[in-house]
Design a protein around this motif. Structure first.
Motif, PDB file in Angstrom:
ATOM      1  N   VAL A 132      -9.233   7.337   0.982  1.00  0.00           N
ATOM      2  CA  VAL A 132      -9.408   6.113   0.191  1.00  0.00           C
ATOM      3  C   VAL A 132      -8.138   5.783  -0.596  1.00  0.00           C
ATOM      4  O   VAL A 132      -7.878   4.622  -0.898  1.00  0.00           O
ATOM      5  CB  VAL A 132     -10.646   6.236  -0.725  1.00  0.00           C
ATOM      6  CG1 VAL A 132     -10.415   7.221  -1.872  1.00  0.00           C
ATOM      7  CG2 VAL A 132     -11.076   4.886  -1.266  1.00  0.00           C
ATOM      8  N   ASP A 133      -7.341   6.791  -0.902  1.00  0.00           N
ATOM      9  CA  ASP A 133      -6.148   6.639  -1.762  1.00  0.00           C
ATOM     10  C   ASP A 133      -4.925   7.157  -1.032  1.00  0.00           C
ATOM     11  O   ASP A 133      -4.543   8.293  -1.192  1.00  0.00           O
ATOM     12  CB  ASP A 133      -6.389   7.416  -3.071  1.00  0.00           C
ATOM     13  CG  ASP A 133      -5.278   7.223  -4.089  1.00  0.00           C
ATOM     14  OD1 ASP A 133      -4.407   6.376  -3.872  1.00  0.00           O
ATOM     15  OD2 ASP A 133      -5.284   7.951  -5.093  1.00  0.00           O
ATOM     16  N   ASP A 134      -4.240   6.337  -0.224  1.00  0.00           N
ATOM     17  CA  ASP A 134      -4.578   4.939  -0.021  1.00  0.00           C
ATOM     18  C   ASP A 134      -4.484   4.628   1.465  1.00  0.00           C
ATOM     19  O   ASP A 134      -4.493   3.485   1.866  1.00  0.00           O
ATOM     20  CB  ASP A 134      -3.604   4.102  -0.871  1.00  0.00           C
ATOM     21  CG  ASP A 134      -3.691   2.604  -0.684  1.00  0.00           C
ATOM     22  OD1 ASP A 134      -4.807   2.080  -0.622  1.00  0.00           O
ATOM     23  OD2 ASP A 134      -2.648   1.966  -0.534  1.00  0.00           O
ATOM     24  N   ALA A 191     -10.980  10.756  -5.489  1.00  0.00           N
ATOM     25  CA  ALA A 191      -9.538  10.567  -5.318  1.00  0.00           C
ATOM     26  C   ALA A 191      -8.802  11.617  -6.146  1.00  0.00           C
ATOM     27  O   ALA A 191      -9.229  11.941  -7.253  1.00  0.00           O
ATOM     28  CB  ALA A 191      -9.145   9.164  -5.766  1.00  0.00           C
ATOM     29  N   HIS A 192      -7.752  12.163  -5.618  1.00  0.00           N
ATOM     30  CA  HIS A 192      -6.921  13.200  -6.253  1.00  0.00           C
ATOM     31  C   HIS A 192      -7.644  14.547  -6.354  1.00  0.00           C
ATOM     32  O   HIS A 192      -7.080  15.498  -6.884  1.00  0.00           O
ATOM     33  CB  HIS A 192      -6.446  12.787  -7.659  1.00  0.00           C
ATOM     34  CG  HIS A 192      -5.530  11.608  -7.661  1.00  0.00           C
ATOM     35  ND1 HIS A 192      -4.669  11.335  -8.692  1.00  0.00           N
ATOM     36  CD2 HIS A 192      -5.333  10.626  -6.756  1.00  0.00           C
ATOM     37  CE1 HIS A 192      -3.987  10.235  -8.429  1.00  0.00           C
ATOM     38  NE2 HIS A 192      -4.384   9.776  -7.256  1.00  0.00           N
ATOM     39  N   ALA A 193      -8.867  14.638  -5.900  1.00  0.00           N
ATOM     40  CA  ALA A 193      -9.657  15.858  -6.059  1.00  0.00           C
ATOM     41  C   ALA A 193     -10.097  16.385  -4.687  1.00  0.00           C
ATOM     42  O   ALA A 193      -9.886  15.724  -3.675  1.00  0.00           O
ATOM     43  CB  ALA A 193     -10.886  15.539  -6.918  1.00  0.00           C
ATOM     44  N   GLU A 221       5.967   6.944  -2.365  1.00  0.00           N
ATOM     45  CA  GLU A 221       6.187   7.618  -3.655  1.00  0.00           C
ATOM     46  C   GLU A 221       5.229   7.163  -4.740  1.00  0.00           C
ATOM     47  O   GLU A 221       5.476   7.415  -5.919  1.00  0.00           O
ATOM     48  CB  GLU A 221       7.622   7.353  -4.142  1.00  0.00           C
ATOM     49  CG  GLU A 221       8.690   7.865  -3.224  1.00  0.00           C
ATOM     50  CD  GLU A 221      10.062   7.798  -3.871  1.00  0.00           C
ATOM     51  OE1 GLU A 221      10.469   6.716  -4.317  1.00  0.00           O
ATOM     52  OE2 GLU A 221      10.720   8.831  -3.939  1.00  0.00           O
ATOM     53  N   GLU A 222       4.142   6.491  -4.347  1.00  0.00           N
ATOM     54  CA  GLU A 222       3.245   5.970  -5.386  1.00  0.00           C
ATOM     55  C   GLU A 222       2.659   7.098  -6.217  1.00  0.00           C
ATOM     56  O   GLU A 222       2.547   6.990  -7.445  1.00  0.00           O
ATOM     57  CB  GLU A 222       2.121   5.155  -4.740  1.00  0.00           C
ATOM     58  CG  GLU A 222       1.390   4.235  -5.718  1.00  0.00           C
ATOM     59  CD  GLU A 222       0.263   4.910  -6.488  1.00  0.00           C
ATOM     60  OE1 GLU A 222      -0.215   4.332  -7.468  1.00  0.00           O
ATOM     61  OE2 GLU A 222      -0.147   6.027  -6.102  1.00  0.00           O
ATOM     62  N   GLU A 223       2.295   8.177  -5.559  1.00  0.00           N
ATOM     63  CA  GLU A 223       1.611   9.268  -6.273  1.00  0.00           C
ATOM     64  C   GLU A 223       2.566  10.092  -7.138  1.00  0.00           C
ATOM     65  O   GLU A 223       2.128  10.988  -7.856  1.00  0.00           O
ATOM     66  CB  GLU A 223       0.887  10.180  -5.278  1.00  0.00           C
ATOM     67  CG  GLU A 223      -0.205   9.495  -4.463  1.00  0.00           C
ATOM     68  CD  GLU A 223      -1.415   9.045  -5.294  1.00  0.00           C
ATOM     69  OE1 GLU A 223      -1.372   9.109  -6.531  1.00  0.00           O
ATOM     70  OE2 GLU A 223      -2.406   8.616  -4.675  1.00  0.00           O
ATOM     71  N   VAL A 224       3.854   9.796  -7.059  1.00  0.00           N
ATOM     72  CA  VAL A 224       4.801  10.488  -7.937  1.00  0.00           C
ATOM     73  C   VAL A 224       5.561   9.502  -8.815  1.00  0.00           C
ATOM     74  O   VAL A 224       6.624   9.812  -9.341  1.00  0.00           O
ATOM     75  CB  VAL A 224       5.774  11.392  -7.134  1.00  0.00           C
ATOM     76  CG1 VAL A 224       5.046  12.623  -6.633  1.00  0.00           C
ATOM     77  CG2 VAL A 224       6.427  10.657  -5.974  1.00  0.00           C
ATOM     78  N   GLY A 278       0.849  -1.195   0.000  1.00  0.00           N
ATOM     79  CA  GLY A 278       0.000   0.000   0.000  1.00  0.00           C
ATOM     80  C   GLY A 278       0.879   1.238   0.000  1.00  0.00           C
ATOM     81  O   GLY A 278       2.109   1.127   0.091  1.00  0.00           O
ATOM     82  N   HIS A 279       0.263   2.412  -0.104  1.00  0.00           N
ATOM     83  CA  HIS A 279       1.087   3.631  -0.056  1.00  0.00           C
ATOM     84  C   HIS A 279       0.535   4.611   0.963  1.00  0.00           C
ATOM     85  O   HIS A 279      -0.678   4.777   1.089  1.00  0.00           O
ATOM     86  CB  HIS A 279       1.274   4.263  -1.432  1.00  0.00           C
ATOM     87  CG  HIS A 279       0.037   4.751  -2.128  1.00  0.00           C
ATOM     88  ND1 HIS A 279      -0.373   6.064  -2.068  1.00  0.00           N
ATOM     89  CD2 HIS A 279      -0.867   4.122  -2.927  1.00  0.00           C
ATOM     90  CE1 HIS A 279      -1.467   6.220  -2.799  1.00  0.00           C
ATOM     91  NE2 HIS A 279      -1.793   5.058  -3.330  1.00  0.00           N
ATOM     92  N   TYR A 280       1.491   5.244   1.677  1.00  0.00           N
ATOM     93  CA  TYR A 280       1.099   6.193   2.725  1.00  0.00           C
ATOM     94  C   TYR A 280       1.246   7.638   2.243  1.00  0.00           C
ATOM     95  O   TYR A 280       0.951   8.562   2.988  1.00  0.00           O
ATOM     96  CB  TYR A 280       1.916   5.948   4.007  1.00  0.00           C
ATOM     97  CG  TYR A 280       3.397   6.201   3.829  1.00  0.00           C
ATOM     98  CD1 TYR A 280       3.919   7.482   3.901  1.00  0.00           C
ATOM     99  CD2 TYR A 280       4.273   5.152   3.549  1.00  0.00           C
ATOM    100  CE1 TYR A 280       5.258   7.733   3.692  1.00  0.00           C
ATOM    101  CE2 TYR A 280       5.615   5.380   3.343  1.00  0.00           C
ATOM    102  CZ  TYR A 280       6.107   6.677   3.419  1.00  0.00           C
ATOM    103  OH  TYR A 280       7.440   6.922   3.202  1.00  0.00           O
TER     104      TYR A 280
HETATM  105 ZN    ZN Z   1      -3.655   7.997  -6.259  1.00  0.00          ZN
END
Ligand code: ZN
Ligand code: BES
Length: 464
Positions: free
Chosen positions: A122-124, A430-432, A156-159, A89-91
């Protein structure tokens, strides 16, 4: 249809208020991986996750990388005869801006209407945390787990997960697992548990167009000097044909026909295009001719402009011929497209169509491979049973238009099958602004994952 074991269910019910408090604490940490001013917060979130794993009864460590740290948790008490599962998962979270569009502040978790609002709910973080609590339920209620567990949480998932594949490669022996389980996606609809059959990949580019050395008076120079904004518009306009098909030569060479069974499943899903349009808030839907919305989203590649910048964009009018123009362009990829091959095709195409009189550079920012699931075998069967037990309904098989770059790496480096079971919902933002996670899904998600470990432990042992 079996039920979630009463002892695990009872443990999670008894500790419900504390679990929610803890999740709120995690959500309060603004671990925005894209912003260096939040590096200390991101590091704090890593330590927080490691501590929550220790509190659950695992051993945990935080590993520095060239970017944000990786957290590894381990519990290997089930012994060599039992399967080993790796939970990923990603923090880290996406930036929360524009802040003024949030109903309640992004990093002050708030429940309204059964929805937990916060960036990362939710993400994540919420989905990562429900895994931690499912493990805790086993270890505290029974003192053991039916499987050996490795938890890998990255920041670093979101990048683009730049340092994660290297970390997995360098630690491949330690991370060896029979199965990888990930909750970083959504269910198809409320009450309808879902197993993902595919993810799209990604190839992300920046296109820079340089014209004159500085901005010019558009009256004194316009018409005689090539305008970089117009040049960029021309370049972007070459990327699709009139039917919405990508017109970059060779782009579809590695795209294969979709599994007929998955397509058939897809046609049976309760999907309403008008509802989807209204939820997107868009005046109309559009895309590649000859495909349904779900086919466009899950089975077809795209090229999209994600950002565009040039010239004067302030109030009123300014007569200027801009010196430069820039676009962020990303292509979502489907099996078996290769991000490196797409990079080469994109660069060659842009070089070919670039108008004379400007300098055009294409920079590849990051990429990830598309992924397709194995929809058979003990891991898949166990997931079906566990989801049915927690949600009271057989799961559906869905696809996904988004990307989780590391999934392909897991399969490649560890050779383990990957299971994607997510507990988000359509419209979760998500992302918004106003990102939310359904409280019910969080609650049932914990139970589904707790049940999954029981199911996997009692299946034939090895999962591949
Ligand atoms: Zn995401
Ligand atoms: N959780 C998402 C992946 C996802 C997106 C799942 C949409 C289900 C629906 C993940 O955190 C994400 O946003 N991934 C990025 C990857 C990119 C930054 C390399 C994405 O898809 O844009």
């Amino acid at each position: 249809m079996s039920a979630v074991s009463t002892d695990l269910d009872a443990y999670l019910s008894t500790h419900d208020a504390r679990i929610q408090r803890e999740l709120f604490d995690l959500l309060r940490i603004p671990s925005v991986s894209a912003r260096s001013e939040h590096d200390a917060d991101t590091a704090r979130a890593a330590e927080w996750v490691a501590q929550s794993l220790r509190d659950a009864g695992l051993e945990a460590s935080v590993h520095p990388t060239g970017g944000h740290p990786v957290v590894v948790g381990e519990w290997r008490g089930a012994g060599a005869g039992a399967p080993t599962v790796l939970v990923y998962g990603h923090y880290d979270v996406q930036p929360a801006e524009p802040l003024e569009l949030w109903t309640s502040p992004a990093f002050e978790p708030t429940i309204r209407d059964g929805k937990l609002f916060a960036r990362g709910s939710v993400d994540d973080k919420g989905q990562l945390f429900l895994h931690v609590k499912a493990l805790e339920a086993h270890l505290k209620a029974r003192g053991r787990l039916p499987v050996n567990v490795i938890v890998l949480a990255e920041g670093e998932e979101e990048v683009g997960s730049e340092h994660l594949a290297g970390f997995i490669e360098a630690n491949a022996a330690r991370l060896q697992a029979d199965a990888v389980v990930i909750s970083d996606s959504a269910m198809f609809a409320p009450g309808l548990p879902s197993i993902l059959s595919s993810l799209r990949g990604l190839a992300y580019f920046q296109i820079d167009v340089q014209g004159p050395a500085q901005d010019l008076h558009s009256g004194s120079y316009g018409g005689a000097v090539v305008n970089p904004a117009m040049a960029l518009a021309r370049i972007l306009a070459t990327m699709h044909d009139a039917d919405g098909r990508i017109a970059i030569p060779g782009f579809y060479d590695a795209v294969h026909a979709w599994d007929a069974r998955v397509l058939e499943q897809m046609r049976g899903l309760p999907f309403d295009e008008e509802h989807f349009r209204a939820e997107a808030g868009s005046p109309a839907l559009g895309g590649e001719k000859g495909y349904t919305v779900l086919e466009r989203l899950w089975t077809r590649p795209t090229c999209e402009v994600n950002g565009l910048l040039s010239g004067y964009t302030g109030e009123g009018a300014k007569t200027v011929l801009p010196a430069k123009a820039m676009a962020k362009v990303s292509c979502r990829l489907v099996p078996d497209q290769d991000p490196a091959a797409i990079e080469a095709l994109m660069k060659a195409h842009v070089a070919r169509v670039a108008p004379k009189g400007v300098t055009v550079t294409v920079t590849h920012l990051h990429g990830g491979r598309p992924w397709r699931a194995e929809l058979a075998g003990p891991l898949f069967d166990a997931a079906r049973r566990a989801l049915a037990a927690a949600f009271g309904r057989e799961p559906v098989i869905t696809g996904e238009g988004g990307s989780i770059p590391v999934v392909g790496d897991f399969q490649r480096i560890l050779g383990a099958p990957v299971l994607l079971v997510g507990f988000g919902l359509p419209g979760e933002n998500a992302h918004a602004p106003d990102e939310w996670m359904s409280v019910e899904n969080f609650t049932k998600g914990m139970r589904a994952i707790a049940a999954l470990w029981d199911e996997l432990g009692t299946s034939t042992g090895r999962t591949k």
